[in-house]
Write a protein that holds these residues in place. Structure first.
Motif, PDB file in Angstrom:
ATOM      1  N   ALA A  58       0.817  -1.220   0.000  1.00 39.09           N
ATOM      2  CA  ALA A  58       0.000   0.000   0.000  1.00 39.09           C
ATOM      3  C   ALA A  58       0.847   1.265   0.000  1.00 39.09           C
ATOM      4  CB  ALA A  58      -0.935  -0.002   1.209  1.00 39.09           C
TER       5      ALA A  58
ATOM      6  N   TRP B  29      -0.425  -2.516  -5.772  1.00 37.42           N
ATOM      7  CA  TRP B  29      -1.348  -2.710  -4.662  1.00 37.42           C
ATOM      8  C   TRP B  29      -2.012  -4.068  -4.833  1.00 37.42           C
ATOM      9  CZ3 TRP B  29      -4.233   2.641  -5.085  1.00 37.42           C
ATOM     10  CH2 TRP B  29      -3.373   3.655  -4.651  1.00 37.42           C
TER      11      TRP B  29
ATOM     12  N   ASP C 172      -5.789  -4.595   7.968  1.00 35.76           N
ATOM     13  CA  ASP C 172      -5.955  -3.167   7.734  1.00 35.76           C
ATOM     14  C   ASP C 172      -7.050  -2.589   8.630  1.00 35.76           C
ATOM     15  OD1 ASP C 172      -3.989  -3.158   5.809  1.00 35.76           O
ATOM     16  OD2 ASP C 172      -5.388  -3.260   4.110  1.00 35.76           O
TER      17      ASP C 172
END
Length: 625
Positions: A85, A92, A226
């Motif tokens: 990221a 990505w 995340d």
């Protein structure tokens, strides 16, 4: 001993088999899936994860074509993370930790719920042929299923042989029996068959490891998902949930010394294994012996589910004797009291050299026979699933007499993978990397639907619900780009500038514009729209240059080579290269240019000969009506 009929038979129900059956079922009225056990449908014999670098992009492409994998992991995943990221959007890569049992259960329910799919619990013994065309399969009990196309997705089961130390036993994985007769038949049919090897690490008992204490002491480093999890499917509405952590440790001198002391007992080093293993994912023995300068190697302890005992030790694949593996595990930081539930093992198996296939994944010399997954020399769930979509769709389209589905290198990682396989073949297990793609800024995870869903709709893989969602996304994306171009924001010096200009500054993102008052629309859980808007504007110059390169590449792909083109004896072409071209039979000048050993001079020669032949054909007057 009876017979049944189907439009398409799929042999095997792993990740390739499930996607092949699902794709075919969208197009034809009857699909039979042959598997040795319903309980083995969509199992994850190795790492408990879906996605990752290049693989995450591929999963999004499978989803864009109406496949199952992304929806399955969104529904059953336990930790979600976008890798790379901090780097550019070309790399990505979404990845999700899987609850292996729930993932397989979700896929089993999807397959069982498809009205045109029928699952048969039996092993296929051989293919039924009429001349050079496959017409069905025969099971080990002598019963038959006649079909107009067959897709073989046998994974590591063709003449599979599992190794743990000096112990070897016939198996496709763990304790499941191999497919012997079918493997022998494929060799007898003249297909070029090779031998590959893969492996898996030991599994540890969760309750034998004190995670909290080792984290507090700094022995384990916690790997979180995340903060805002991003799903893998374009159809996922609710954001996924992170339900677990993983833990990172490193190997040490003691574990390396144990490998060196017992290396003569490893089947990889004592001549017991003949198959070629993957360079990019070496066993622990290889890491220690081939890279003696490396004092440490990264390992990750990954739960195989929320309520299961197994911990997968990512990075510790090996096939040393069980007792040695136990000693190695207990020599690692924080694992002195760990209990090994089962040892790691290596499995070697037969594969068919994929240069035997057309880009549709149909065998060049056996009509109606399609191959997908590890039988084609690939590794990884995602690579297998992607081939399954292509093979299943093309088998069904051929049954219907409709044009095939082919993805170009410039349109998807699916195209990169299939072209690599059918043009170059495999000397080792094939794995996708972003470096394999010439146009990776174009082949991003966020725009996979924009690239491939229209093609999926054209051939019948994309249903009305997905197509409606796609059309809404296209319209929303157009509105968002227009808003960015029309809006004004404050620059650091107080001046008013266009949001489009601001978005090209390093620290400005589409998210920060939204939070700053620019009226962008979000797409719920997925988060694809903002990423696409940001990339399309921030990297507009790079994308324009790449579009020009894509147009040039497509010109070469459009210069077709006739199927009966004669290479042998062509003046100016070396005998070795002529033989290679005759073997691969490239369908275009672009594909010919990617064949190993092709030289610029030979490519110019082919171009000249093809042009002369076309000019001569154009000069022939057409017959009067």
């Amino acid at each position: 001993m009876g017979s049944q009929r189907a439009d398409v038979v799929v042999v095997g129900a792993g990740h390739a088999g499930c996607e092949a059956a699902w794709a075919a079922s969208k197009l034809v009225g009857s699909v039979v899936v042959a598997t040795m056990s319903r309980g083995s449908i969509a199992t994850m014999p190795c790492n408990p994860a879906v996605g990752g670098t290049a693989k995450g992009q591929l999963v999004r492409e499978i989803d864009a074509l109406g496949g199952l994998m992304a929806q399955a992991i969104d529904a059953t995943g336990i930790q979600f993370k976008v890798l790379n990221a901090s780097r550019g959007p070309a790399v990505w890569a979404p990845r999700a930790q899987a609850d292996k049992a729930r993932y397989a259960g979700w896929m089993r329910d999807a397959i069982a719920g498809a009205p045109t799919i029928r699952v048969v619990e039996s092993q296929v013994a051989r293919l039924l042929l009429e001349g050079s065309r496959v017409v069905g399969v025969e099971f080990v009990d002598g019963s038959r299923c006649l079909a107009r196309a067959v897709v073989v997705t046998t994974g590591t089961f063709l003449n599979g042989l599992v190794h743990v130390g000096d112990e070897s036993r016939p198996a496709g994985r763990a304790d499941e029996p191999p497919s012997i007769h079918l493997g022998e038949q494929l060799r007898a049919l003249g297909l070029r068959v090779g031998r590959l090897k893969t492996g898996t690490p030991p599994r540890l008992a969760r309750r034998s490891i004190d995670f909290d204490r080792h984290v507090a002491e700094g022995v384990f480093h916690v790997e979180h998902g995340d903060a805002t999890p991003v799903p893998l499917s374009f159809m996922t509405v609710q954001p996924p949930t992170n339900s677990t952590s993983c833990w990172r440790i490193s190997t040490n001198d003691a574990s390396h010394d144990l490998v060196r002391a017992h290396i003569d007992r490893s089947p990889l080093y004592n001549g017991q294994i003949e198959g070629v293993g993957p360079r990019y994912c070496p066993s622990f023995e290889d890491k220690v012996m081939r890279f003696p300068e490396r004092e440490r190697h990264l390992l990750v302890l990954e739960p195989e589910g929320l309520d299961v005992e197994e911990i997968y030790v990512n990075g510790l694949s090996m096939c040393l004797p069980r007792q040695v593996q136990e000693e190695i595990v207990r020599s690692l930081p924080g694992l002195a009291d760990a209990r090994m539930l089962r040892p790691g093992y290596a499995v070697e198996y037969d594969f068919v050299q994929p240069t035997e296939l057309h880009p549709t994944l149909e065998c060049r010399h056996i009509d109606g026979l399609y191959l997908a997954g590890q039988i084609n020399g690939t590794s990884g769930y995602e690579e297998a699933a992607g081939q399954g979509v292509m093979a299943g769709a093309n088998a069904a389209l051929a049954v219907l007499g409709r044009p095939s589905l082919e993805v170009q290198r410039s349109d998807g990682y699916l195209g990169v993978m299939v072209d690599d396989l059918t043009t170059q073949g495999c000397l080792e297990p094939y794995r996708l990397f972003t470096s394999r793609a010439e146009f990776r800024l174009h082949l991003r995870a966020d725009n996979a639907d924009l690239r491939l869903t229209p093609a999926g709709r054209t051939c019948g893989l994309v249903d009305d619900m997905r197509w409606a969602a796609f059309e809404r996304r296209e319209a929303r994306l157009a509105r968002n780009i227009a808003v960015v171009r029309e809006s004004k924001v404050a620059a650091p010096n107080g001046a008013s500038v266009s949001a489009e200009t601001a978005l090209r500054w390093p620290d400005v993102t589409a998210r920060s514009l939204l939070e700053g008052g620019v009226a962008l629309e979000e797409d719920g859980a997925a988060g694809h729209d903002l990423a696409t808007v940001e990339t399309e504007i921030k990297y507009a110059g790079y994308l324009r240059r790449q579009d020009a390169e894509i147009r040039r590449a497509r010109q070469a792909e459009h210069q077709r080579i006739p199927a009966n083109f004669v290479y042998i004896g062509l003046p100016g072409l070396s005998a070795e290269l002529a033989q290679r071209l005759n073997q691969v039979r490239p369908s275009s000048l672009g594909q010919a240019g990617r064949i190993p050993g092709m030289t610029p001079a030979a490519l110019v020669l082919l171009h000249a000969v093809l042009s002369r032949q076309k000019d001569a054909a154009d000069a022939i007057p057409s017959a009067p009506a």
